[in-house]
Design a protein around this motif. Structure first.
Motif, PDB file in Angstrom:
ATOM      1  N   ALA A   1       0.810  -1.125   0.067  1.00 41.92           N
ATOM      2  CA  ALA A   1       0.201   0.238   0.009  1.00 41.92           C
ATOM      3  C   ALA A   1       0.953   1.094  -0.091  1.00 41.92           C
ATOM      4  N   LEU A   2       1.840   1.216   0.754  1.00 46.18           N
ATOM      5  CA  LEU A   2       2.686   2.415   0.709  1.00 46.18           C
ATOM      6  C   LEU A   2       3.410   2.657  -0.679  1.00 46.18           C
ATOM      7  N   LEU A   3       3.660   1.495  -1.234  1.00 49.27           N
ATOM      8  CA  LEU A   3       4.470   1.770  -2.715  1.00 49.27           C
ATOM      9  C   LEU A   3       3.181   2.296  -3.832  1.00 49.27           C
ATOM     10  N   LEU A   4       2.103   1.790  -3.649  1.00 51.13           N
ATOM     11  CA  LEU A   4       0.987   2.006  -4.816  1.00 51.13           C
ATOM     12  C   LEU A   4       0.000   3.317  -4.362  1.00 51.13           C
ATOM     13  N   LEU A   5      -0.064   3.434  -3.006  1.00 53.55           N
ATOM     14  CA  LEU A   5      -1.030   4.469  -2.617  1.00 53.55           C
ATOM     15  C   LEU A   5      -0.571   5.742  -2.190  1.00 53.55           C
ATOM     16  N   THR A   6       0.307   6.466  -3.046  1.00 50.72           N
ATOM     17  CA  THR A   6       1.459   7.434  -2.565  1.00 50.72           C
ATOM     18  C   THR A   6       0.683   8.709  -2.803  1.00 50.72           C
ATOM     19  N   ALA A   7      -0.578   8.678  -3.568  1.00 50.21           N
ATOM     20  CA  ALA A   7      -1.221  10.062  -3.917  1.00 50.21           C
ATOM     21  C   ALA A   7      -2.554   9.847  -3.994  1.00 50.21           C
ATOM     22  N   PRO A   8      -3.408  10.870  -3.258  1.00 45.89           N
ATOM     23  CA  PRO A   8      -4.838  10.772  -3.296  1.00 45.89           C
ATOM     24  C   PRO A   8      -5.563  10.637  -4.818  1.00 45.89           C
ATOM     25  N   ALA A   9      -6.352   9.528  -4.953  1.00 46.72           N
ATOM     26  CA  ALA A   9      -6.847   9.151  -6.294  1.00 46.72           C
ATOM     27  C   ALA A   9      -7.916  10.196  -6.663  1.00 46.72           C
ATOM     28  N   ARG A  10      -8.511  10.740  -5.747  1.00 48.75           N
ATOM     29  CA  ARG A  10      -9.423  11.941  -5.789  1.00 48.75           C
ATOM     30  C   ARG A  10      -9.152  13.373  -5.448  1.00 48.75           C
ATOM     31  N   ALA A  11      -7.868  13.595  -5.920  1.00 45.18           N
ATOM     32  CA  ALA A  11      -7.126  14.767  -5.518  1.00 45.18           C
ATOM     33  C   ALA A  11      -7.927  16.264  -5.835  1.00 45.18           C
ATOM     34  N   ALA A  12      -8.706  16.226  -6.986  1.00 46.25           N
ATOM     35  CA  ALA A  12      -9.621  17.309  -7.021  1.00 46.25           C
ATOM     36  C   ALA A  12     -10.665  17.426  -6.293  1.00 46.25           C
ATOM     37  N   GLU A  13     -11.124  16.488  -5.586  1.00 50.73           N
ATOM     38  CA  GLU A  13     -12.186  16.512  -4.584  1.00 50.73           C
ATOM     39  C   GLU A  13     -11.733  16.511  -2.998  1.00 50.73           C
ATOM     40  N   ASP A  14     -10.474  15.936  -2.749  1.00 50.83           N
ATOM     41  CA  ASP A  14     -10.036  15.995  -1.476  1.00 50.83           C
ATOM     42  C   ASP A  14      -9.273  17.430  -1.269  1.00 50.83           C
ATOM     43  N   ALA A  15      -9.183  17.657  -0.075  1.00 52.55           N
ATOM     44  CA  ALA A  15      -8.360  18.864   0.422  1.00 52.55           C
ATOM     45  C   ALA A  15      -7.668  18.548   1.644  1.00 52.55           C
ATOM     46  N   SER A  16      -6.644  19.337   2.120  1.00 55.11           N
ATOM     47  CA  SER A  16      -6.080  19.384   3.323  1.00 55.11           C
ATOM     48  C   SER A  16      -6.405  20.773   4.136  1.00 55.11           C
ATOM     49  N   PHE A  17      -6.611  20.507   5.367  1.00 52.71           N
ATOM     50  CA  PHE A  17      -6.783  21.589   6.160  1.00 52.71           C
ATOM     51  C   PHE A  17      -5.854  21.401   7.403  1.00 52.71           C
ATOM     52  N   ALA A  18      -5.503  22.684   8.088  1.00 55.52           N
ATOM     53  CA  ALA A  18      -4.793  22.694   9.218  1.00 55.52           C
ATOM     54  C   ALA A  18      -5.463  23.255  10.558  1.00 55.52           C
ATOM     55  N   VAL A  19      -5.324  22.456  11.813  1.00 47.65           N
ATOM     56  CA  VAL A  19      -5.688  23.020  12.770  1.00 47.65           C
ATOM     57  C   VAL A  19      -4.542  23.285  13.752  1.00 47.65           C
ATOM     58  N   GLU A  20      -4.637  23.852  14.887  1.00 49.33           N
ATOM     59  CA  GLU A  20      -3.561  24.103  15.601  1.00 49.33           C
ATOM     60  C   GLU A  20      -2.395  23.079  15.813  1.00 49.33           C
ATOM     61  N   ALA A  21      -2.701  21.991  16.115  1.00 52.74           N
ATOM     62  CA  ALA A  21      -1.891  20.761  16.429  1.00 52.74           C
ATOM     63  C   ALA A  21      -1.343  19.889  15.065  1.00 52.74           C
ATOM     64  N   GLY A  22      -2.148  20.240  13.984  1.00 51.94           N
ATOM     65  CA  GLY A  22      -1.606  19.349  12.894  1.00 51.94           C
ATOM     66  C   GLY A  22      -2.496  19.593  11.676  1.00 51.94           C
ATOM     67  N   THR A  23      -2.736  18.375  10.876  1.00 51.92           N
ATOM     68  CA  THR A  23      -3.204  18.682   9.744  1.00 51.92           C
ATOM     69  C   THR A  23      -4.160  17.303   9.444  1.00 51.92           C
ATOM     70  N   TYR A  24      -4.955  17.492   8.747  1.00 49.74           N
ATOM     71  CA  TYR A  24      -5.937  16.334   8.100  1.00 49.74           C
ATOM     72  C   TYR A  24      -6.524  16.541   6.736  1.00 49.74           C
ATOM     73  N   ARG A  25      -6.915  15.475   6.243  1.00 51.07           N
ATOM     74  CA  ARG A  25      -7.296  15.646   4.959  1.00 51.07           C
ATOM     75  C   ARG A  25      -8.829  15.129   5.011  1.00 51.07           C
ATOM     76  N   ALA A  26      -9.715  15.680   4.072  1.00 50.25           N
ATOM     77  CA  ALA A  26     -11.191  15.397   4.099  1.00 50.25           C
ATOM     78  C   ALA A  26     -11.742  15.098   2.420  1.00 50.25           C
ATOM     79  N   HIS A  27     -12.377  14.353   2.381  1.00 51.53           N
ATOM     80  CA  HIS A  27     -13.307  13.917   1.308  1.00 51.53           C
ATOM     81  C   HIS A  27     -14.856  14.078   1.489  1.00 51.53           C
ATOM     82  N   VAL A  28     -15.076  14.928   0.702  1.00 49.77           N
ATOM     83  CA  VAL A  28     -16.621  15.039   0.665  1.00 49.77           C
ATOM     84  C   VAL A  28     -17.438  14.379  -0.414  1.00 49.77           C
ATOM     85  N   PRO A  29     -18.253  13.636  -0.125  1.00 46.72           N
ATOM     86  CA  PRO A  29     -19.009  12.640  -1.036  1.00 46.72           C
ATOM     87  C   PRO A  29     -19.545  13.520  -2.074  1.00 46.72           C
TER      88      PRO A  29
END
Length: 272
Positions: free
Chosen positions: A11-39
């Protein structure tokens, strides 16, 4: 036959980038970051069920977003998926290696949920936690110490580490755990890590949850679907339900199970 997610090394070799990059986004909060996928089917206003999925060791939220089967399932079921990024690609769950040098992940999770609720109309009756491997252990940790933040827990191939908690501040939980009986990375009985840390015993952990929930020792029902065998505890004094689902495979996510788990979480709405 149960469809399986790729094991961690591949998985680490093949899943290196989000397949739905146009729909997924990264967000920052005080302690770190997270990614979100909206249906993809979301109409922009209907309240969304939320699934927080904690990645495995050495991974990031980007790898979770790259799981096309999970993202497709989220689109089909209309689920908002959030994949937090662990500090040093790990989690500070109960018993975790080097936990003392990591951030307060409980506070991190709280900040993610607060941020998500400001960005999207999250349905408070359908907030679920899941994760793979140490992400599964992080899910058990959240169930024990921050269970009031979620309505159901869907951990995969990761449970408590030793020493197991003697009690949980959150009290009873609604939880479905899945594990491979052939898992050698996180064996059912647990194993030592560098002779200092110890993965916990899954069956002992489930016995702990039965005690927390006031469940009888024997399951009320046993189901078999393909290679997946699930023991189901109902009639617990807490009114909550527990499930332990086992398959003969190794350290993987059975994707057919994830569809079943989300459907089950949906059915548990209002059981809190």
């Amino acid at each position: 036959m149960i469809r399986l997610l790729l094991s961690l090394p591949l998985a680490l070799l093949l899943l290196t980038a989000p397949a739905r990059a146009a729909e997924d986004a990264s967000f920052a909060v005080e302690a770190g970051t997270y990614r979100a996928h909206v249906p993809a089917s979301w109409d922009g206003s209907t309240p969304l069920p939320l699934l927080i999925f904690f990645h495995g060791f050495g991974q990031t939220g980007e790898v979770v977003m790259g799981n096309t089967e999970l993202m497709t399932l989220a689109d089909e079921e209309g689920v908002l998926v959030i994949a937090p990024d662990g500090q040093e690609k790990r989690w500070a769950h109960q018993g975790a290696p080097l936990r003392e040098r990591l951030r307060d992940d409980d506070a991190f999770v709280r900040s993610i949920l607060a941020d998500a609720k400001q960005r999207w109309p999250v349905d408070p009756a359908r907030i679920w936690a899941s994760g793979f491997s140490i992400g599964g252990s992080m899910t058990w940790h959240q169930a024990c110490f921050q269970g009031d933040l979620f309505t159901a827990f869907l951990p995969v191939a990761g449970a408590f580490w030793r020493p197991h908690p003697e009690s949980c501040p959150s009290g009873p939980v609604t939880l479905m755990h899945v594990h491979g009986t052939g898992d050698t990375v996180v064996p059912m009985q647990g194993r030592p890590i560098r002779e200092v840390y110890h993965q916990g015993d899954v069956l002992k952990g489930m016995a702990f949850w039965r005690a927390q929930n006031g469940c009888p020792a024997d399951p009320a029902e046993v189901t078999e679907t393909g290679d997946l065998r699930c023991e189901i505890w109902r009639g617990c004094t807490s009114g909550r339900e527990l499930q332990l689902c086992l398959h003969p495979g190794g350290h993987i996510i059975p994707m057919d199970h994830m569809a079943r788990a989300i459907a089950w979480a949906q059915s548990q709405t209002g059981s809190r």
